[in-house]
Design a protein around this motif. Sequence first.
Motif, PDB file in Angstrom:
ATOM      1  N   ALA A 174      35.645  34.065  39.971  1.00 39.40           N
ATOM      2  CA  ALA A 174      36.853  34.654  39.394  1.00 39.40           C
ATOM      3  C   ALA A 174      36.863  34.357  37.907  1.00 39.40           C
ATOM      4  CB  ALA A 174      38.105  34.086  40.053  1.00 39.40           C
ATOM      5  N   ASP A 175      37.455  35.236  37.116  1.00 42.34           N
ATOM      6  CA  ASP A 175      37.581  34.925  35.694  1.00 42.34           C
ATOM      7  C   ASP A 175      38.859  34.127  35.438  1.00 42.34           C
ATOM      8  OD1 ASP A 175      39.660  36.800  35.731  1.00 42.34           O
ATOM      9  OD2 ASP A 175      38.516  38.340  34.669  1.00 42.34           O
ATOM     10  N   THR A 176      39.043  33.703  34.201  1.00 41.64           N
ATOM     11  CA  THR A 176      40.174  32.846  33.853  1.00 41.64           C
ATOM     12  C   THR A 176      41.503  33.486  34.218  1.00 41.64           C
ATOM     13  OG1 THR A 176      38.932  31.803  32.051  1.00 41.64           O
ATOM     14  CG2 THR A 176      41.330  31.673  31.940  1.00 41.64           C
ATOM     15  N   ALA A 177      41.660  34.750  33.873  1.00 44.98           N
ATOM     16  CA  ALA A 177      42.927  35.425  34.143  1.00 44.98           C
ATOM     17  C   ALA A 177      43.228  35.452  35.635  1.00 44.98           C
ATOM     18  CB  ALA A 177      42.885  36.849  33.583  1.00 44.98           C
ATOM     19  N   ALA A 178      42.219  35.708  36.461  1.00 48.67           N
ATOM     20  CA  ALA A 178      42.432  35.761  37.904  1.00 48.67           C
ATOM     21  C   ALA A 178      42.817  34.390  38.460  1.00 48.67           C
ATOM     22  CB  ALA A 178      41.192  36.297  38.605  1.00 48.67           C
ATOM     23  N   VAL A 179      42.193  33.329  37.967  1.00 47.34           N
ATOM     24  CA  VAL A 179      42.548  31.988  38.412  1.00 47.34           C
ATOM     25  C   VAL A 179      43.990  31.650  38.049  1.00 47.34           C
ATOM     26  CG1 VAL A 179      42.080  29.524  38.108  1.00 47.34           C
ATOM     27  CG2 VAL A 179      40.181  31.139  38.392  1.00 47.34           C
ATOM     28  N   LEU A 180      44.370  31.948  36.817  1.00 47.88           N
ATOM     29  CA  LEU A 180      45.735  31.666  36.379  1.00 47.88           C
ATOM     30  C   LEU A 180      46.748  32.463  37.205  1.00 47.88           C
ATOM     31  CD1 LEU A 180      45.166  31.573  32.516  1.00 47.88           C
ATOM     32  CD2 LEU A 180      45.676  29.631  34.007  1.00 47.88           C
ATOM     33  N   ASP A 181      46.430  33.720  37.475  1.00 47.03           N
ATOM     34  CA  ASP A 181      47.336  34.540  38.295  1.00 47.03           C
ATOM     35  C   ASP A 181      47.476  33.957  39.695  1.00 47.03           C
ATOM     36  OD1 ASP A 181      47.783  36.290  36.212  1.00 47.03           O
ATOM     37  OD2 ASP A 181      46.367  37.806  36.923  1.00 47.03           O
TER      38      ASP A 181
END
Length: 213
Positions: A200-207
């Motif tokens: 997962a990329d950073t944005a997906a992890v944060l979401d």
Amino acid sequence: MPAEPRGTGQAEDYRRAGFGAELGPGERPALLVVDLVRAYLDPDCPLYAGVEPIVGRTARLAAEARRLGHPVVFTYVSFRTAADGGQFFRKVPSLRFFLEGSPFAAPPPELAPEPGDLTVTKQYPSAFFGTSLASTLVALRVDSVVVTGVSTSGCVRASALDALCHGLRPTVVTDAVGDRAPAPHEAALFDLGAKYADLADTAAVLDAWKARA
């Protein structure tokens, strides 16, 4: 399933063979920052890998993990002598830049551990090999690790694989890991996503973290 390394043409074959299922993010994640130190960020060091862009993303993940109460773990390679590294030190002589006292072994200011963060000192690629990390995460009731740092094909891969072997769900953050060259980076991500970890990329992890907060 992750993007395949350029020119391999194997992604669909892996899918048909049953690789690449999703593990899911888990209920109690920890952020694992693997060896992201000056050696890979300072052009004066032969280990320089040009991975500066991942520092800010990793720092963002660390800040959010702390805010949400998720454990943040930093790993560092350190040797008192070459003997501490055994055959690994012999195979990779540039590990001398991680001898005690080396300025290249220190993290960048953005990733200095804060009170409450955990640190792990290691001598081999995996953050779990020869360390107390697995026991610490079990004690904290952690069920998953979000892995960032360097290098994708080396210590990141080894740590994600060992996380799986210890019963944890690993997620490798694709834009917060780096390597010396694109080919080993891409190949490692493909292999990890097929067999050992979610990607997962950073944005997906944060979401995902925010959705569970």
